[in-house]
Design a protein around this motif. Structure first.
Motif, mmCIF file in Angstrom:
data_model
loop_
_atom_site.group_PDB
_atom_site.id
_atom_site.type_symbol
_atom_site.label_atom_id
_atom_site.label_comp_id
_atom_site.label_asym_id
_atom_site.label_seq_id
_atom_site.Cartn_x
_atom_site.Cartn_y
_atom_site.Cartn_z
ATOM 1 N N CYS A 69 0.827 -1.197 0.000
ATOM 2 C CA CYS A 69 0.000 0.000 0.000
ATOM 3 C C CYS A 69 0.868 1.257 0.000
ATOM 4 N N GLU B 20 1.108 -1.440 4.135
ATOM 5 C CA GLU B 20 0.580 -2.799 4.301
ATOM 6 C C GLU B 20 0.858 -3.617 3.024
ATOM 7 N N CYS C 98 -6.849 -1.508 0.030
ATOM 8 C CA CYS C 98 -5.928 -1.975 1.070
ATOM 9 C C CYS C 98 -6.743 -2.468 2.267
ATOM 10 N N ALA D 225 -5.925 -2.647 5.238
ATOM 11 C CA ALA D 225 -5.648 -1.887 6.464
ATOM 12 C C ALA D 225 -6.259 -0.484 6.444
ATOM 13 N N CYS D 226 -6.126 0.209 5.293
ATOM 14 C CA CYS D 226 -6.568 1.607 5.301
ATOM 15 C C CYS D 226 -7.564 1.954 4.190
ATOM 16 N N GLN E 229 -0.058 4.100 0.875
ATOM 17 C CA GLN E 229 -0.453 4.969 1.978
ATOM 18 C C GLN E 229 0.123 4.510 3.323
ATOM 19 N N CYS E 230 -0.098 3.242 3.649
ATOM 20 C CA CYS E 230 0.279 2.774 4.990
ATOM 21 C C CYS E 230 1.357 1.697 4.976
HETATM 22 ZN ZN ZN Z 1 -3.070 0.879 3.301
#
Ligand code: ZN
Length: 117
Positions: A73, A78, A92, A94-95, A75-76
């Motif tokens: 990901c 993951e 994703c 996670a986010c 962004q985060c």
């Molecule tokens: Zn993410």
């Protein structure tokens, strides 16, 4: 079908490797193809048969092995494997970010192993 030209390339490398090591009989070639490389395993096997029948490599087999898609990901961070119906948007877990992930594996296409004697 682009598998035919792919297999031509594979066979050229296989022949070169066999000559280098003084090998005479090809047994099998394992080819790893990423989920995103758009290779149809059955077409790869058929192309291999078509191109080796009646040659010194006849009787050998090609084993396609798929490498699953894995992304990170953006962004985060993951890492996850999107499911098959999430090829265009890959949310994703996670986010929830859907776009712009970094592809870690799944695009590759290479000869993994040549078995010959
Ligand atoms: Zn993410």
């Amino acid at each position: 079908m682009h598998e035919l030209s792919l297999v031509e390339g594979i066979l050229a490398i296989v022949r070169e490797e066999m000559a280098k090591h003084g090998l005479k009989r090809l047994i099998r070639v394992r080819v790893k193809h990423g989920e995103l490389s758009a290779v149809v395993p059955e077409a790869l096997e058929t192309a291999f048969e078509v191109l080796t029948v009646g040659t010194d490599l006849a009787g050998a087999c090609l084993e396609p092995e798929m490498v699953p898609l894995r992304v990170r990901c953006r962004q985060c961070g993951e890492e996850f494997s999107p499911s098959e119906n999430e090829r265009f948007l890959m949310p994703c877990p996670a986010c929830g970010t859907e776009l712009g992930h970094h592809v870690l594996s799944g695009r590759e296409l290479y000869i993994d192993h040549i078995e010959a004697e």
